[in-house]
Design a protein around this motif. Structure first.
Motif, mmCIF file in Angstrom:
data_model
loop_
_atom_site.group_PDB
_atom_site.id
_atom_site.type_symbol
_atom_site.label_atom_id
_atom_site.label_comp_id
_atom_site.label_asym_id
_atom_site.label_seq_id
_atom_site.Cartn_x
_atom_site.Cartn_y
_atom_site.Cartn_z
ATOM 1 N N ALA A 57 -4.799 -9.606 -11.670
ATOM 2 C CA ALA A 57 -5.351 -8.612 -10.741
ATOM 3 C C ALA A 57 -4.511 -7.339 -10.721
ATOM 4 O O ALA A 57 -5.021 -6.235 -10.586
ATOM 5 C CB ALA A 57 -5.450 -9.208 -9.332
ATOM 6 N N LYS A 58 -3.177 -7.486 -10.832
ATOM 7 C CA LYS A 58 -2.292 -6.322 -10.764
ATOM 8 C C LYS A 58 -2.058 -5.664 -12.118
ATOM 9 O O LYS A 58 -1.507 -4.575 -12.187
ATOM 10 C CB LYS A 58 -0.904 -6.757 -10.254
ATOM 11 C CG LYS A 58 -0.812 -7.010 -8.776
ATOM 12 C CD LYS A 58 0.647 -7.266 -8.378
ATOM 13 C CE LYS A 58 1.608 -6.191 -8.808
ATOM 14 N NZ LYS A 58 2.385 -5.550 -7.773
ATOM 15 N N GLY A 59 -2.405 -6.379 -13.207
ATOM 16 C CA GLY A 59 -2.024 -5.903 -14.532
ATOM 17 C C GLY A 59 -0.518 -5.962 -14.688
ATOM 18 O O GLY A 59 0.118 -5.066 -15.239
ATOM 19 N N PRO A 144 3.720 -10.458 -4.802
ATOM 20 C CA PRO A 144 4.307 -9.169 -5.148
ATOM 21 C C PRO A 144 3.691 -8.112 -4.236
ATOM 22 O O PRO A 144 2.791 -8.423 -3.451
ATOM 23 C CB PRO A 144 3.837 -8.968 -6.592
ATOM 24 C CG PRO A 144 2.501 -9.638 -6.628
ATOM 25 C CD PRO A 144 2.552 -10.775 -5.638
ATOM 26 N N SER A 145 4.169 -6.886 -4.334
ATOM 27 C CA SER A 145 3.522 -5.807 -3.601
ATOM 28 C C SER A 145 2.074 -5.685 -4.087
ATOM 29 O O SER A 145 1.801 -5.897 -5.271
ATOM 30 C CB SER A 145 4.286 -4.511 -3.807
ATOM 31 O OG SER A 145 4.550 -4.295 -5.185
ATOM 32 N N ALA A 146 1.162 -5.349 -3.157
ATOM 33 C CA ALA A 146 -0.278 -5.416 -3.458
ATOM 34 C C ALA A 146 -0.803 -4.115 -4.049
ATOM 35 O O ALA A 146 -1.766 -3.527 -3.549
ATOM 36 C CB ALA A 146 -1.055 -5.803 -2.195
ATOM 37 N N ASN A 147 -0.164 -3.675 -5.134
ATOM 38 C CA ASN A 147 -0.593 -2.470 -5.837
ATOM 39 C C ASN A 147 -0.888 -2.827 -7.293
ATOM 40 O O ASN A 147 -0.429 -3.853 -7.780
ATOM 41 C CB ASN A 147 0.525 -1.417 -5.807
ATOM 42 C CG ASN A 147 1.859 -2.002 -6.246
ATOM 43 O OD1 ASN A 147 2.530 -2.668 -5.460
ATOM 44 N ND2 ASN A 147 2.218 -1.778 -7.498
ATOM 45 N N ILE A 148 -1.652 -1.962 -7.964
ATOM 46 C CA ILE A 148 -1.769 -2.085 -9.413
ATOM 47 C C ILE A 148 -0.381 -1.834 -9.977
ATOM 48 O O ILE A 148 0.341 -0.953 -9.510
ATOM 49 C CB ILE A 148 -2.770 -1.027 -9.959
ATOM 50 C CG1 ILE A 148 -4.192 -1.352 -9.512
ATOM 51 C CG2 ILE A 148 -2.674 -0.900 -11.474
ATOM 52 C CD1 ILE A 148 -4.872 -2.483 -10.247
ATOM 53 N N PRO A 152 2.683 3.306 -6.750
ATOM 54 C CA PRO A 152 3.496 3.164 -5.542
ATOM 55 C C PRO A 152 3.029 1.966 -4.700
ATOM 56 O O PRO A 152 1.835 1.669 -4.641
ATOM 57 C CB PRO A 152 3.243 4.473 -4.789
ATOM 58 C CG PRO A 152 2.804 5.457 -5.844
ATOM 59 C CD PRO A 152 2.051 4.641 -6.852
ATOM 60 N N SER A 153 3.966 1.285 -4.059
ATOM 61 C CA SER A 153 3.623 0.116 -3.238
ATOM 62 C C SER A 153 2.758 0.530 -2.045
ATOM 63 O O SER A 153 2.854 1.651 -1.560
ATOM 64 C CB SER A 153 4.895 -0.553 -2.733
ATOM 65 O OG SER A 153 5.659 -1.011 -3.815
ATOM 66 N N PRO A 154 1.913 -0.394 -1.564
ATOM 67 C CA PRO A 154 0.988 -0.061 -0.476
ATOM 68 C C PRO A 154 1.600 -0.271 0.910
ATOM 69 O O PRO A 154 2.193 -1.313 1.179
ATOM 70 C CB PRO A 154 -0.158 -1.055 -0.690
ATOM 71 C CG PRO A 154 0.472 -2.219 -1.374
ATOM 72 C CD PRO A 154 1.689 -1.738 -2.095
ATOM 73 N N ILE A 181 9.536 0.361 2.572
ATOM 74 C CA ILE A 181 10.025 0.044 1.222
ATOM 75 C C ILE A 181 10.359 -1.445 1.150
ATOM 76 O O ILE A 181 10.601 -2.089 2.172
ATOM 77 C CB ILE A 181 11.233 0.886 0.752
ATOM 78 C CG1 ILE A 181 12.400 0.770 1.712
ATOM 79 C CG2 ILE A 181 10.866 2.344 0.581
ATOM 80 C CD1 ILE A 181 13.624 1.497 1.206
ATOM 81 N N GLU A 182 10.398 -1.965 -0.081
ATOM 82 C CA GLU A 182 10.484 -3.410 -0.272
ATOM 83 C C GLU A 182 11.831 -3.985 0.162
ATOM 84 O O GLU A 182 12.820 -3.278 0.305
ATOM 85 C CB GLU A 182 10.247 -3.763 -1.755
ATOM 86 C CG GLU A 182 8.933 -3.285 -2.311
ATOM 87 C CD GLU A 182 9.019 -1.877 -2.854
ATOM 88 O OE1 GLU A 182 9.989 -1.170 -2.551
ATOM 89 O OE2 GLU A 182 8.088 -1.489 -3.580
ATOM 90 N N SER A 183 11.831 -5.322 0.256
ATOM 91 C CA SER A 183 13.020 -6.057 0.698
ATOM 92 C C SER A 183 14.194 -5.873 -0.262
ATOM 93 O O SER A 183 14.017 -5.588 -1.444
ATOM 94 C CB SER A 183 12.682 -7.550 0.783
ATOM 95 O OG SER A 183 12.322 -8.043 -0.493
ATOM 96 N N ARG A 236 9.059 1.352 -15.402
ATOM 97 C CA ARG A 236 8.820 2.576 -14.660
ATOM 98 C C ARG A 236 7.863 2.183 -13.544
ATOM 99 O O ARG A 236 6.872 1.519 -13.756
ATOM 100 C CB ARG A 236 8.197 3.665 -15.527
ATOM 101 C CG ARG A 236 8.029 4.927 -14.692
ATOM 102 C CD ARG A 236 7.691 6.166 -15.491
ATOM 103 N NE ARG A 236 7.609 7.272 -14.527
ATOM 104 C CZ ARG A 236 6.671 8.177 -14.517
ATOM 105 N NH1 ARG A 236 5.728 8.166 -15.406
ATOM 106 N NH2 ARG A 236 6.678 9.125 -13.590
ATOM 107 N N HIS A 237 8.127 2.596 -12.377
ATOM 108 C CA HIS A 237 7.622 1.909 -11.214
ATOM 109 C C HIS A 237 7.361 2.915 -10.117
ATOM 110 O O HIS A 237 7.907 4.005 -10.176
ATOM 111 C CB HIS A 237 8.755 1.006 -10.749
ATOM 112 C CG HIS A 237 8.292 -0.352 -10.359
ATOM 113 N ND1 HIS A 237 9.026 -1.165 -9.581
ATOM 114 C CD2 HIS A 237 7.165 -1.033 -10.633
ATOM 115 C CE1 HIS A 237 8.404 -2.294 -9.408
ATOM 116 N NE2 HIS A 237 7.275 -2.246 -10.034
ATOM 117 N N TYR A 238 6.609 2.541 -9.153
ATOM 118 C CA TYR A 238 6.437 3.382 -7.969
ATOM 119 C C TYR A 238 5.987 4.785 -8.371
ATOM 120 O O TYR A 238 6.305 5.765 -7.726
ATOM 121 C CB TYR A 238 7.749 3.502 -7.169
ATOM 122 C CG TYR A 238 8.541 2.218 -7.056
ATOM 123 C CD1 TYR A 238 8.002 1.125 -6.388
ATOM 124 C CD2 TYR A 238 9.798 2.084 -7.616
ATOM 125 C CE1 TYR A 238 8.709 -0.061 -6.275
ATOM 126 C CE2 TYR A 238 10.520 0.899 -7.507
ATOM 127 C CZ TYR A 238 9.962 -0.172 -6.850
ATOM 128 O OH TYR A 238 10.666 -1.338 -6.743
HETATM 129 MG MG MG Z 1 6.250 -4.166 -6.507
#
Ligand code: MG
Ligand code: TXA
Length: 349
Positions: A57-59, A144-148, A152-154, A181-183, A236-238
């Protein structure tokens, strides 16, 4: 697939809705839910087929392990080989809350959930909706964070919907998250705890409880020779869609430089987004100016960070210019996310 969206009042959680979500998890489906950090995309952590759906779902690359979310300490003992003294101390202080620990997993946890590793990341989220969902379903939730992957994280259910609508079974809308922001991820598999991802719980806060804490060398420099220990930190993220550059230096020089660059780009026909702080916002003259928060309270910056990056995507800006922030305390996590969003594109002025 039709994605069911259910609104929840966090102060008066409707147990029928939690039961509906629990049924989905129990039959191997996916439910996005709020935590105190960012929204997570959840599925049964102990069912390899269920957690595989998350990757799809997230790729998400299959070597990037998931965090297992629990609601009580007994669940921790069920899934790890042993719990060292440092872990006990940190758990007592920071759970439920924005700290994830890495320990050696036991055979109950499938390698499909841990990206092939023999360690597992575990966290007890400090959010009532997340805790009730785990408790009532009896499912340990890989999330995981619920983003593609790469986006950026949701921090709102709307962000989750933008990325994952039609790809997952359900979204629980508990409103905007608190932290943004994440844990913090702490590896406890060796004697000295090592931070693999900076987050809301700072190095100093951890050290106050257990003494020496190190930071993963792979985090400090974007150097190919030292791989980060958290597989996810190498991607590469966010990242927003626009080209993002940060400028570092004396505040007035930075603002002047951004104004000059912005006007040049705008004259070239580009649309420019600017990440300002409360302290500098009135000094900017051109472009789509967004205030990320005040330098006097870093919580405000963490809280708005991802929403602003997503806002620039929605506004279709071509270029983003931003200021840098202090790297101490929570600033370490803030700069880690901004640097990655900018692909480490930082210029001194
Ligand atoms: Mg994440
Ligand atoms: O705040 C959070 O932690 C959010 C919410 C939803 O709980 N979750 C989250 O998950 O940020 P995710 O998947 O976006 O990031 C998990 C990070 C990745 O960088 C992954 O590589 C790392 O944790 N990780 C997971 N298990 C690991 C392990 N066994 N060893 C090293 N790193 C691990």
């Amino acid at each position: 697939m039709d994605t069911i969206i259910r609104k929840l009042d966090v102060n008066k959680i409707d147990s029928d809705i939690i039961d509906e979500a629990s049924e989905i998890l129990k039959r191997g489906g996916m439910v996005a839910f709020p935590t105190e950090t960012v929204y997570g995309l959840g599925a049964d952590a102990l069912d390899e087929t269920a957690s595989a759906k998350i990757y799809k779902a997230k790729g998400r690359p299959s070597d990037n392990p998931l965090i297992v979310h629990i609601s009580n300490k007994n669940q921790l003992y069920r899934i790890v080989e042993s719990v060292p003294e440092t872990a006990e101390k940190l758990i007592n202080k920071f759970w439920p809350g924005p700290m994830t620990i890495i320990l050696k997993k036991n055979d109950i946890v499938p390698k499909g959930t841990t990206g092939g590793l023999d360690t597992v990341a575990i966290r007890m989220p400090g959010h009532q909706v997340a805790l009730e969902l785990i408790e009532r379903s009896g499912v340990l939730i890989a999330a995981p964070s619920a983003n593609i992957s790469g986006r950026p994280s949701p921090t709102t259910a709307q962000h989750v919907k933008e990325d994952l609508s039609g790809r997952i079974d359900m979204i629980l809308d508990g409103g905007e998250v608190g932290i943004g922001i994440e844990s913090t991820i702490v590896d406890l598999t060796d004697d000295v705890p090592v931070i693999l991802r900076p987050g809301y719980i700072t190095k100093e806060m951890l050290e106050n409880v257990v003494g020496r804490v190190d930071i993963d060398k792979g985090l400090i420099v974007p150097d190919e020779s030292i791989k980060p220990k958290a597989p996810g930190m190498k991607y590469r993220h966010y990242a927003p869609k626009a080209d993002f550059t940060m400028f570092n230096g004396n505040m007035e020089d930075v603002v002047n430089h951004i104004n000059e660059e912005a006007v040049k780009r705008i004259n070239e026909g580009k649309s420019v987004g600017i990440i300002a702080s409360e302290e500098t916002k009135d000094m900017y003259k051109y472009g789509n100016i967004q205030v990320i928060g005040t330098r006097l309270d870093e919580d405000t910056i963490a809280h708005n960070l991802y929403g602003i990056l997503r806002g620039f995507d929605a506004a279709d800006v071509d270029i983003i210019y931003g200021e840098t922030f202090e790297k101490s305390g929570l600033g370490q996590a803030i700069m880690n996310r901004l640097q990655k969003a900018a692909g480490y594109h930082i210029e001194d002025v």
